[in-house]
Design a protein around this motif. Sequence first.
Motif, PDB file in Angstrom:
ATOM      1  N   LYS A 140       0.825  -1.197   0.000  1.00 26.03           N
ATOM      2  CA  LYS A 140       0.000   0.000   0.000  1.00 26.03           C
ATOM      3  C   LYS A 140       0.863   1.251   0.000  1.00 26.03           C
ATOM      4  O   LYS A 140       1.855   1.354   0.715  1.00 26.03           O
ATOM      5  CB  LYS A 140      -0.917  -0.013   1.231  1.00 26.03           C
ATOM      6  N   GLY A 141       0.472   2.237  -0.814  1.00 26.30           N
ATOM      7  CA  GLY A 141       1.131   3.531  -0.796  1.00 26.30           C
ATOM      8  C   GLY A 141       2.204   3.709  -1.855  1.00 26.30           C
ATOM      9  O   GLY A 141       2.651   4.821  -2.096  1.00 26.30           O
ATOM     10  N   TRP A 142       2.669   2.617  -2.475  1.00 20.41           N
ATOM     11  CA  TRP A 142       3.693   2.740  -3.521  1.00 20.41           C
ATOM     12  C   TRP A 142       3.024   2.988  -4.859  1.00 20.41           C
ATOM     13  O   TRP A 142       1.974   2.458  -5.175  1.00 20.41           O
ATOM     14  CB  TRP A 142       4.507   1.443  -3.607  1.00 20.41           C
ATOM     15  N   CYS A 143       3.665   3.806  -5.683  1.00 18.80           N
ATOM     16  CA  CYS A 143       3.191   3.995  -7.048  1.00 18.80           C
ATOM     17  C   CYS A 143       3.695   2.852  -7.915  1.00 18.80           C
ATOM     18  O   CYS A 143       4.717   2.240  -7.617  1.00 18.80           O
ATOM     19  CB  CYS A 143       3.694   5.336  -7.605  1.00 18.80           C
ATOM     20  N   PRO A 144       3.011   2.560  -9.025  1.00 18.53           N
ATOM     21  CA  PRO A 144       3.442   1.467  -9.880  1.00 18.53           C
ATOM     22  C   PRO A 144       4.842   1.689 -10.431  1.00 18.53           C
ATOM     23  O   PRO A 144       5.273   2.816 -10.628  1.00 18.53           O
ATOM     24  CB  PRO A 144       2.402   1.473 -11.006  1.00 18.53           C
ATOM     25  N   GLY A 145       5.560   0.607 -10.682  1.00 17.94           N
ATOM     26  CA  GLY A 145       6.894   0.699 -11.253  1.00 17.94           C
ATOM     27  C   GLY A 145       7.333  -0.665 -11.720  1.00 17.94           C
ATOM     28  O   GLY A 145       6.551  -1.612 -11.774  1.00 17.94           O
ATOM     29  N   ALA A 146       8.625  -0.800 -12.052  1.00 23.09           N
ATOM     30  CA  ALA A 146       9.132  -2.088 -12.497  1.00 23.09           C
ATOM     31  C   ALA A 146       9.085  -3.106 -11.366  1.00 23.09           C
ATOM     32  O   ALA A 146       8.686  -4.256 -11.554  1.00 23.09           O
ATOM     33  CB  ALA A 146      10.564  -1.918 -13.009  1.00 23.09           C
ATOM     34  N   LEU A 147       9.495  -2.675 -10.158  1.00 21.02           N
ATOM     35  CA  LEU A 147       9.523  -3.579  -9.026  1.00 21.02           C
ATOM     36  C   LEU A 147       8.182  -3.674  -8.315  1.00 21.02           C
ATOM     37  O   LEU A 147       8.019  -4.490  -7.408  1.00 21.02           O
ATOM     38  CB  LEU A 147      10.604  -3.118  -8.041  1.00 21.02           C
ATOM     39  N   ARG A 148       7.238  -2.842  -8.692  1.00 18.10           N
ATOM     40  CA  ARG A 148       5.895  -2.881  -8.110  1.00 18.10           C
ATOM     41  C   ARG A 148       4.870  -2.655  -9.225  1.00 18.10           C
ATOM     42  O   ARG A 148       4.301  -1.581  -9.351  1.00 18.10           O
ATOM     43  CB  ARG A 148       5.750  -1.824  -7.019  1.00 18.10           C
ATOM     44  N   PRO A 149       4.650  -3.629 -10.080  1.00 18.82           N
ATOM     45  CA  PRO A 149       3.739  -3.461 -11.209  1.00 18.82           C
ATOM     46  C   PRO A 149       2.302  -3.250 -10.760  1.00 18.82           C
ATOM     47  O   PRO A 149       1.920  -3.594  -9.646  1.00 18.82           O
ATOM     48  CB  PRO A 149       3.894  -4.767 -11.992  1.00 18.82           C
ATOM     49  N   MET A 150       1.519  -2.685 -11.656  1.00 23.95           N
ATOM     50  CA  MET A 150       0.119  -2.378 -11.372  1.00 23.95           C
ATOM     51  C   MET A 150      -0.776  -3.399 -12.068  1.00 23.95           C
ATOM     52  O   MET A 150      -0.564  -3.724 -13.235  1.00 23.95           O
ATOM     53  CB  MET A 150      -0.201  -0.966 -11.881  1.00 23.95           C
ATOM     54  N   GLN A 151      -1.776  -3.882 -11.350  1.00 16.00           N
ATOM     55  CA  GLN A 151      -2.734  -4.814 -11.940  1.00 16.00           C
ATOM     56  C   GLN A 151      -3.670  -4.070 -12.882  1.00 16.00           C
ATOM     57  O   GLN A 151      -4.203  -3.013 -12.540  1.00 16.00           O
ATOM     58  CB  GLN A 151      -3.554  -5.494 -10.849  1.00 16.00           C
ATOM     59  N   SER A 152      -3.846  -4.594 -14.077  1.00 18.72           N
ATOM     60  CA  SER A 152      -4.759  -4.017 -15.047  1.00 18.72           C
ATOM     61  C   SER A 152      -5.625  -5.116 -15.623  1.00 18.72           C
ATOM     62  O   SER A 152      -5.504  -6.285 -15.240  1.00 18.72           O
ATOM     63  CB  SER A 152      -3.977  -3.297 -16.153  1.00 18.72           C
ATOM     64  N   GLY A 153      -6.503  -4.743 -16.542  1.00 13.67           N
ATOM     65  CA  GLY A 153      -7.426  -5.714 -17.093  1.00 13.67           C
ATOM     66  C   GLY A 153      -6.770  -6.762 -17.968  1.00 13.67           C
ATOM     67  O   GLY A 153      -7.343  -7.832 -18.195  1.00 13.67           O
ATOM     68  N   ASP A 154      -5.552  -6.457 -18.466  1.00 14.19           N
ATOM     69  CA  ASP A 154      -4.843  -7.412 -19.325  1.00 14.19           C
ATOM     70  C   ASP A 154      -3.584  -7.946 -18.647  1.00 14.19           C
ATOM     71  O   ASP A 154      -2.638  -8.364 -19.304  1.00 14.19           O
ATOM     72  CB  ASP A 154      -4.510  -6.797 -20.680  1.00 14.19           C
ATOM     73  N   GLY A 155      -3.555  -7.921 -17.334  1.00 12.11           N
ATOM     74  CA  GLY A 155      -2.401  -8.425 -16.595  1.00 12.11           C
ATOM     75  C   GLY A 155      -1.679  -7.310 -15.862  1.00 12.11           C
ATOM     76  O   GLY A 155      -2.233  -6.229 -15.645  1.00 12.11           O
ATOM     77  N   LEU A 156      -0.447  -7.574 -15.472  1.00 11.55           N
ATOM     78  CA  LEU A 156       0.354  -6.579 -14.763  1.00 11.55           C
ATOM     79  C   LEU A 156       0.985  -5.600 -15.746  1.00 11.55           C
ATOM     80  O   LEU A 156       1.420  -5.986 -16.838  1.00 11.55           O
ATOM     81  CB  LEU A 156       1.449  -7.261 -13.945  1.00 11.55           C
ATOM     82  N   VAL A 157       1.030  -4.329 -15.357  1.00 14.60           N
ATOM     83  CA  VAL A 157       1.699  -3.287 -16.136  1.00 14.60           C
ATOM     84  C   VAL A 157       3.009  -2.961 -15.429  1.00 14.60           C
ATOM     85  O   VAL A 157       3.009  -2.557 -14.260  1.00 14.60           O
ATOM     86  CB  VAL A 157       0.827  -2.025 -16.250  1.00 14.60           C
ATOM     87  N   THR A 158       4.128  -3.147 -16.118  1.00 18.62           N
ATOM     88  CA  THR A 158       5.448  -2.956 -15.534  1.00 18.62           C
ATOM     89  C   THR A 158       6.124  -1.754 -16.173  1.00 18.62           C
ATOM     90  O   THR A 158       6.348  -1.730 -17.388  1.00 18.62           O
ATOM     91  CB  THR A 158       6.321  -4.209 -15.744  1.00 18.62           C
ATOM     92  N   ARG A 159       6.449  -0.770 -15.347  1.00 14.15           N
ATOM     93  CA  ARG A 159       7.030   0.482 -15.845  1.00 14.15           C
ATOM     94  C   ARG A 159       8.549   0.404 -15.904  1.00 14.15           C
ATOM     95  O   ARG A 159       9.197  -0.153 -15.024  1.00 14.15           O
ATOM     96  CB  ARG A 159       6.637   1.641 -14.930  1.00 14.15           C
ATOM     97  N   ILE A 160       9.102   1.008 -16.967  1.00 17.62           N
ATOM     98  CA  ILE A 160      10.551   1.147 -17.118  1.00 17.62           C
ATOM     99  C   ILE A 160      10.864   2.637 -17.208  1.00 17.62           C
ATOM    100  O   ILE A 160      10.322   3.337 -18.068  1.00 17.62           O
ATOM    101  CB  ILE A 160      11.067   0.439 -18.387  1.00 17.62           C
ATOM    102  N   ARG A 161      11.732   3.119 -16.322  1.00 20.87           N
ATOM    103  CA  ARG A 161      12.207   4.491 -16.403  1.00 20.87           C
ATOM    104  C   ARG A 161      13.574   4.484 -17.081  1.00 20.87           C
ATOM    105  O   ARG A 161      14.589   4.163 -16.449  1.00 20.87           O
ATOM    106  CB  ARG A 161      12.333   5.105 -15.009  1.00 20.87           C
ATOM    107  N   PRO A 162      13.656   4.815 -18.376  1.00 19.14           N
ATOM    108  CA  PRO A 162      14.952   4.808 -19.043  1.00 19.14           C
ATOM    109  C   PRO A 162      15.930   5.742 -18.334  1.00 19.14           C
ATOM    110  O   PRO A 162      15.571   6.885 -18.017  1.00 19.14           O
ATOM    111  CB  PRO A 162      14.627   5.317 -20.456  1.00 19.14           C
ATOM    112  N   PRO A 163      17.125   5.297 -18.035  1.00 19.04           N
ATOM    113  CA  PRO A 163      18.092   6.141 -17.325  1.00 19.04           C
ATOM    114  C   PRO A 163      18.323   7.463 -18.055  1.00 19.04           C
ATOM    115  O   PRO A 163      18.727   7.474 -19.225  1.00 19.04           O
ATOM    116  CB  PRO A 163      19.357   5.279 -17.303  1.00 19.04           C
ATOM    117  N   GLN A 164      17.991   8.563 -17.370  1.00 17.95           N
ATOM    118  CA  GLN A 164      18.125   9.910 -17.917  1.00 17.95           C
ATOM    119  C   GLN A 164      17.401  10.068 -19.258  1.00 17.95           C
ATOM    120  O   GLN A 164      17.787  10.873 -20.103  1.00 17.95           O
ATOM    121  CB  GLN A 164      19.598  10.296 -18.035  1.00 17.95           C
ATOM    122  N   GLY A 165      16.351   9.270 -19.450  1.00 16.94           N
ATOM    123  CA  GLY A 165      15.527   9.420 -20.639  1.00 16.94           C
ATOM    124  C   GLY A 165      16.171   8.965 -21.931  1.00 16.94           C
ATOM    125  O   GLY A 165      15.810   9.456 -23.002  1.00 16.94           O
ATOM    126  N   ARG A 166      17.089   8.000 -21.845  1.00 13.69           N
ATOM    127  CA  ARG A 166      17.804   7.545 -23.046  1.00 13.69           C
ATOM    128  C   ARG A 166      17.797   6.027 -23.118  1.00 13.69           C
ATOM    129  O   ARG A 166      17.938   5.342 -22.110  1.00 13.69           O
ATOM    130  CB  ARG A 166      19.253   8.044 -23.016  1.00 13.69           C
TER     131      ARG A 166
END
Length: 380
Positions: free
Chosen positions: A7-33
């Motif tokens: 509880k309280g964490w925003c979605p990310g790679a290590l904490r994916p978000m449940q969606s209707g088509d499975g888990l959504v896993t975020r990638i933050r490209p290092p410095q946007g590259r």
Amino acid sequence: MTAWKIKGWCPGALRPMQSGDGLVTRIRPPQGRLTPTQAAAIARAAETHGNGIIDLSARANLQLRGVTEASHGPLIDDLRAQGLIDPDLATESLRNLIVTPFRDAETTALADSLTAALARLPRLPGKFGFALDTGPRPVLTGASADIRVERCVNGQLILRPDGHPTGQRVTDLGANAIALAEWFVANGGITDGRGRMAALIAKGSSPPGCTAPPADPFPIPQPGFHPDGALVALAFGQMRSATLRALAALDLEIRPTPWRMLLIVGATTLPTIPGLITDPSDPILRVTACTGAPGCPQALGDTRTLARHLAPHLAATQTLHISGCAKGCAHPGPAKITLTATGTGYDLIRNGTASDRPSLRDLTPDAIKDHLKARHAPPL
């Protein structure tokens, strides 16, 4: 407890978000590259561990869809091998930085300095973020951020709290950024683990030394050629893994942007790859639509099939927001025309948000199309 249930964490790679088509896993490209190797690895991971769909978010992050609990661990291993995963949840939460895609060596050095400083920040809300917008004029003004690094008209760096018209002159970027974040915490910016800088500024709070106005912002860039390369757009900020794999094969650096576009650095021709939009007049670019049903469990109807159905019928200057529910996640503010799915049709709201009182209720897709065509038909 799995990471995505904390509880309280925003979605990310290590904490994916449940969606209707499975888990959504975020990638933050290092410095946007992204290097070509990293881009190819993401495309491969999306196919192997997800459903092959990749979203580009309004914070210039990539999101892999259709991941399962069983495939999440191997996905993280593959991404970590490419330097795309932070060592732990705390580090991932702090590295919330958008860097202008139009950059020079100075911006890259500033990104290094600011990234190092982020590790020393106080505990901040999950959505609290930074924008490094250090070109001659800001281009990230519309992107979500709480502390903005910009330039004055004379080129001097300033640190501007979001929602404030002026900023502090920078003397030491890392130390100044930490001090402003500490001011936010000390002045009651966080309530129940949540809070944004603009909300605190709106209450009348103002950090000391905010006297320097930023240079006037540039308008949002359009697809096409730019000094750093070629900007290509994605309908609704989404692509298939094959599109990213083809871009990686160009062997050029890729910079995700908060405008649902990718900057192909050094490109001298516009890539002709299925799934890319290179024509700035394409009407689909004037439609904002969330994931909708069935991808989002909260959605009460389809959004993107409807968007493709309606886009050709928009007037040349007309924009449209389609929301799967009253939350309006894809466009939280007011829009000229908003369609909100209700489960029995679509409500039409003029000059309002997805939750505002509608002008028309429970419209069918064909009725909406007829309405749009009638409103921009030439007078008899």
